[in-house]
Design a protein around this motif. Structure first.
Motif, PDB file in Angstrom:
ATOM      1  N   GLN A 158      -0.221  -2.696  37.566  1.00  0.00           N
ATOM      2  CA  GLN A 158       1.030  -2.418  38.257  1.00  0.00           C
ATOM      3  C   GLN A 158       1.907  -1.458  37.473  1.00  0.00           C
ATOM      4  O   GLN A 158       2.753  -0.764  38.051  1.00  0.00           O
ATOM      5  CB  GLN A 158       1.769  -3.741  38.485  1.00  0.00           C
ATOM      6  N   HIS A 159       1.675  -1.387  36.158  1.00  0.00           N
ATOM      7  CA  HIS A 159       2.513  -0.519  35.343  1.00  0.00           C
ATOM      8  C   HIS A 159       2.329   0.957  35.707  1.00  0.00           C
ATOM      9  O   HIS A 159       3.220   1.760  35.425  1.00  0.00           O
ATOM     10  CB  HIS A 159       2.182  -0.705  33.853  1.00  0.00           C
ATOM     11  N   VAL A 160       1.208   1.304  36.332  1.00  0.00           N
ATOM     12  CA  VAL A 160       0.941   2.718  36.620  1.00  0.00           C
ATOM     13  C   VAL A 160       1.955   3.292  37.614  1.00  0.00           C
ATOM     14  O   VAL A 160       2.640   4.268  37.308  1.00  0.00           O
ATOM     15  CB  VAL A 160      -0.514   2.925  37.082  1.00  0.00           C
ATOM     16  N   PRO A 161       2.089   2.717  38.832  1.00  0.00           N
ATOM     17  CA  PRO A 161       3.120   3.257  39.728  1.00  0.00           C
ATOM     18  C   PRO A 161       4.534   3.101  39.177  1.00  0.00           C
ATOM     19  O   PRO A 161       5.376   3.981  39.378  1.00  0.00           O
ATOM     20  CB  PRO A 161       2.928   2.474  41.031  1.00  0.00           C
ATOM     21  N   ASP A 162       4.791   2.008  38.453  1.00  0.00           N
ATOM     22  CA  ASP A 162       6.108   1.817  37.838  1.00  0.00           C
ATOM     23  C   ASP A 162       6.419   2.981  36.896  1.00  0.00           C
ATOM     24  O   ASP A 162       7.478   3.619  36.988  1.00  0.00           O
ATOM     25  CB  ASP A 162       6.145   0.515  37.025  1.00  0.00           C
ATOM     26  N   GLU A 163       5.489   3.234  35.995  1.00  0.00           N
ATOM     27  CA  GLU A 163       5.703   4.230  34.948  1.00  0.00           C
ATOM     28  C   GLU A 163       5.715   5.646  35.518  1.00  0.00           C
ATOM     29  O   GLU A 163       6.536   6.486  35.128  1.00  0.00           O
ATOM     30  CB  GLU A 163       4.608   4.097  33.893  1.00  0.00           C
ATOM     31  N   HIS A 164       4.841   5.930  36.468  1.00  0.00           N
ATOM     32  CA  HIS A 164       4.792   7.280  37.035  1.00  0.00           C
ATOM     33  C   HIS A 164       6.041   7.594  37.848  1.00  0.00           C
ATOM     34  O   HIS A 164       6.552   8.726  37.808  1.00  0.00           O
ATOM     35  CB  HIS A 164       3.530   7.452  37.866  1.00  0.00           C
ATOM     36  N   ALA A 165       6.530   6.617  38.586  1.00  0.00           N
ATOM     37  CA  ALA A 165       7.774   6.832  39.335  1.00  0.00           C
ATOM     38  C   ALA A 165       8.927   7.095  38.368  1.00  0.00           C
ATOM     39  O   ALA A 165       9.742   7.997  38.593  1.00  0.00           O
ATOM     40  CB  ALA A 165       8.074   5.624  40.213  1.00  0.00           C
ATOM     41  N   ARG A 166       8.984   6.329  37.292  1.00  0.00           N
ATOM     42  CA  ARG A 166      10.058   6.529  36.308  1.00  0.00           C
ATOM     43  C   ARG A 166       9.945   7.889  35.645  1.00  0.00           C
ATOM     44  O   ARG A 166      10.934   8.625  35.536  1.00  0.00           O
ATOM     45  CB  ARG A 166      10.003   5.420  35.240  1.00  0.00           C
ATOM     46  N   ARG A 167       8.742   8.243  35.201  1.00  0.00           N
ATOM     47  CA  ARG A 167       8.549   9.536  34.540  1.00  0.00           C
ATOM     48  C   ARG A 167       8.872  10.702  35.481  1.00  0.00           C
ATOM     49  O   ARG A 167       9.476  11.698  35.075  1.00  0.00           O
ATOM     50  CB  ARG A 167       7.104   9.655  34.049  1.00  0.00           C
ATOM     51  N   GLY A 168       8.486  10.542  36.744  1.00  0.00           N
ATOM     52  CA  GLY A 168       8.731  11.604  37.699  1.00  0.00           C
ATOM     53  C   GLY A 168      10.205  11.848  37.947  1.00  0.00           C
ATOM     54  O   GLY A 168      10.654  12.996  38.006  1.00  0.00           O
ATOM     55  N   ILE A 169      10.980  10.783  38.071  1.00  0.00           N
ATOM     56  CA  ILE A 169      12.407  10.971  38.357  1.00  0.00           C
ATOM     57  C   ILE A 169      13.151  11.461  37.117  1.00  0.00           C
ATOM     58  O   ILE A 169      14.124  12.218  37.235  1.00  0.00           O
ATOM     59  CB  ILE A 169      13.042   9.683  38.930  1.00  0.00           C
ATOM     60  N   VAL A 170      12.694  11.070  35.939  1.00  0.00           N
ATOM     61  CA  VAL A 170      13.286  11.605  34.705  1.00  0.00           C
ATOM     62  C   VAL A 170      13.080  13.122  34.646  1.00  0.00           C
ATOM     63  O   VAL A 170      13.998  13.883  34.308  1.00  0.00           O
ATOM     64  CB  VAL A 170      12.689  10.915  33.455  1.00  0.00           C
ATOM     65  N   ALA A 171      11.878  13.560  35.002  1.00  0.00           N
ATOM     66  CA  ALA A 171      11.596  14.998  35.015  1.00  0.00           C
ATOM     67  C   ALA A 171      12.496  15.711  36.023  1.00  0.00           C
ATOM     68  O   ALA A 171      13.047  16.782  35.739  1.00  0.00           O
ATOM     69  CB  ALA A 171      10.122  15.240  35.347  1.00  0.00           C
ATOM     70  N   TRP A 172      12.649  15.121  37.203  1.00  0.00           N
ATOM     71  CA  TRP A 172      13.523  15.718  38.223  1.00  0.00           C
ATOM     72  C   TRP A 172      14.952  15.841  37.721  1.00  0.00           C
ATOM     73  O   TRP A 172      15.604  16.875  37.889  1.00  0.00           O
ATOM     74  CB  TRP A 172      13.482  14.889  39.502  1.00  0.00           C
ATOM     75  N   ALA A 229      10.910  14.878  45.580  1.00  0.00           N
ATOM     76  CA  ALA A 229       9.808  14.232  46.284  1.00  0.00           C
ATOM     77  C   ALA A 229       8.691  13.974  45.278  1.00  0.00           C
ATOM     78  O   ALA A 229       8.705  14.479  44.152  1.00  0.00           O
ATOM     79  CB  ALA A 229       9.305  15.103  47.426  1.00  0.00           C
ATOM     80  N   ILE A 230       7.725  13.182  45.694  1.00  0.00           N
ATOM     81  CA  ILE A 230       6.562  12.906  44.853  1.00  0.00           C
ATOM     82  C   ILE A 230       5.358  12.733  45.770  1.00  0.00           C
ATOM     83  O   ILE A 230       5.509  12.409  46.949  1.00  0.00           O
ATOM     84  CB  ILE A 230       6.782  11.656  43.966  1.00  0.00           C
ATOM     85  N   MET A 231       4.174  12.978  45.250  1.00  0.00           N
ATOM     86  CA  MET A 231       2.952  12.786  46.027  1.00  0.00           C
ATOM     87  C   MET A 231       2.467  11.355  45.862  1.00  0.00           C
ATOM     88  O   MET A 231       2.505  10.806  44.751  1.00  0.00           O
ATOM     89  CB  MET A 231       1.876  13.769  45.566  1.00  0.00           C
ATOM     90  N   SER A 232       2.002  10.748  46.956  1.00  0.00           N
ATOM     91  CA  SER A 232       1.589   9.344  46.886  1.00  0.00           C
ATOM     92  C   SER A 232       0.501   9.123  45.844  1.00  0.00           C
ATOM     93  O   SER A 232       0.521   8.119  45.109  1.00  0.00           O
ATOM     94  CB  SER A 232       1.117   8.857  48.259  1.00  0.00           C
ATOM     95  N   ALA A 233      -0.445  10.058  45.721  1.00  0.00           N
ATOM     96  CA  ALA A 233      -1.529   9.898  44.747  1.00  0.00           C
ATOM     97  C   ALA A 233      -1.036  10.014  43.313  1.00  0.00           C
ATOM     98  O   ALA A 233      -1.716   9.553  42.385  1.00  0.00           O
ATOM     99  CB  ALA A 233      -2.623  10.927  44.998  1.00  0.00           C
ATOM    100  N   SER A 234       0.144  10.622  43.100  1.00  0.00           N
ATOM    101  CA  SER A 234       0.679  10.744  41.746  1.00  0.00           C
ATOM    102  C   SER A 234       1.084   9.402  41.164  1.00  0.00           C
ATOM    103  O   SER A 234       1.317   9.286  39.954  1.00  0.00           O
ATOM    104  CB  SER A 234       1.897  11.679  41.740  1.00  0.00           C
ATOM    105  N   LEU A 235       1.161   8.385  42.017  1.00  0.00           N
ATOM    106  CA  LEU A 235       1.585   7.057  41.578  1.00  0.00           C
ATOM    107  C   LEU A 235       0.404   6.126  41.321  1.00  0.00           C
ATOM    108  O   LEU A 235       0.600   4.970  40.935  1.00  0.00           O
ATOM    109  CB  LEU A 235       2.514   6.443  42.620  1.00  0.00           C
ATOM    110  N   GLY A 236      -0.824   6.624  41.533  1.00  0.00           N
ATOM    111  CA  GLY A 236      -1.995   5.802  41.267  1.00  0.00           C
ATOM    112  C   GLY A 236      -3.048   5.960  42.343  1.00  0.00           C
ATOM    113  O   GLY A 236      -2.756   6.380  43.466  1.00  0.00           O
TER     114      GLY A 236
END
Length: 339
Positions: free
Chosen positions: A315-329, A6-13
């Motif tokens: 737009q790169h912020v939610p793109d990049e944070h979602a990618r980084r988050g799933i890589v960590a998972w 899961a991820i927090m909505s604010a973590s994406l921007g």
């Protein structure tokens, strides 16, 4: 379900910089299965409906239904609503009464969101505004727990120690409070940053660590396995943080007068797990392993992030944070052999 990311909505921007629907879309496309809804996102969605700074309860409910529909369309489960701030132990009992009324609103918002969990971070108002009386704090928290228990379905409360909270700054103190409240729907959220960030790390130190960091963490993790009832761990958050190049003291770019250093550190310099290239240095995997393998936790694992990067435009912020988050998972999943 055994383990799901899961991820927090604010973590994406930030809500006022990044479109909520787009953040949800990016979360789902990255592979997340659940999401924590940050109240700021919900309130901002309601402001769009109301076209003013003070949306009505009905507009908040309308926004919650929209958020729910958007998440359902992307097959994302809303695992919780957070954070219900500055609640327990207030000296100002008139303000306490106002927050009880606010909780009534939050319970209705949760129903409209389709979630049954509300997160309450341990109070971090200045000490002079708080009683410091653990019995008063427990009674306050018991009051909202009983309100949630009267709902259909029952609403649970996940109480979280923050590493800068005024009185409840360790998991041990938060767990003590869970036992004092003694309600089936009142449990905890365990967060690797807030655990390691208090017992092991110190952003004001040149070493980035507390004096007896490794020994203290080891003892704390051993206590955790012995003491916590895993049925009261409602979900977990796994996150790391930067080792700062210089101590976070007056003169540091992140320093804010009157704000605890760990709070300033948290708001500016968290990282996802395993981001060594970004300075990640906490024993976050050790803490996660204790919770998952030691306690036997199963359920959602939220890749929560607060950082100066969520306030960047584009737009790169939610793109990049979602990618980084799933890589960590995926790295956590592999390293701990989760399925």
């Amino acid at each position: 379900m055994t383990y799901q990311p899961a991820i927090m909505s604010a973590s994406l921007g930030r809500a006022w910089l990044h479109d909520f629907n787009y953040k949800i879309q990016q979360s789902a496309q990255a592979g997340f299965k659940g999401i924590e809804i940050f109240y700021e996102d919900l309130e901002y969605a309601a402001r769009k409906i109301s076209e003013n700074a003070d949306p009505t309860p009905e507009q908040l409910f309308q926004a919650a239904k929209h958020v729910r529909s958007t998440c359902e369309s992307q097959n994302l489960e809303i695992i919780g609503l957070q954070p219900f701030l500055f609640y327990e132990g207030l000296k100002d009992r008139n303000q306490h009464a106002k927050l009880v009324e606010k909780m009534k609103l939050w319970l209705l918002i949760a129903k409209n969101l389709g979630t049954t969990t509300i997160q309450i971070p341990a109070n971090f108002l200045p000490a002079e505004q708080l009683t410091g009386d653990l019995d008063v704090m427990a009674n306050d928290l018991r009051q909202v727990a009983d309100m949630g228990a009267a709902e259909t379905p029952v609403v649970r409360f996940a109480y979280e120690n923050l590493c800068w909270s005024t009185h409840i700054d360790t998991w041990e103190k938060a767990w003590d409070m869970v036992k004092r409240v003694n309600r089936h729907n009142f449990g905890t959220c365990l967060d690797t940053f807030n655990i390691a960030g208090r017992v092991w790390a110190d952003p004001t130190s040149a070493t980035g660590k507390t004096p007896n960091a490794d020994a203290d963490l080891k003892a704390s993790m051993e206590r955790m396995v012995q003491e916590i009832d895993v049925s009261k761990v409602f979900y977990i958050q796994v996150v790391d943080a930067e080792r700062l190049a210089s101590p976070l003291i007056p003169g540091h770019p992140f320093h804010v007068d009157g704000q605890p250093a760990r709070m300033s550190w948290s708001r500016n310099a968290r990282t996802f797990m395993y981001e060594d290239d970004r300075g990640a240095y906490l024993p976050a995997e050790n803490v996660a392993k204790t919770i998952i393998s030691g306690l036997g936790y199963k359920g959602y694992v939220s890749m929560e992030l607060f950082s100066r990067t969520i306030s960047e435009e584009g737009q790169h912020v939610p793109d990049e944070h979602a990618r980084r988050g799933i890589v960590a998972w995926e790295k956590l999943q592999k390293n701990l052999q989760l399925n």
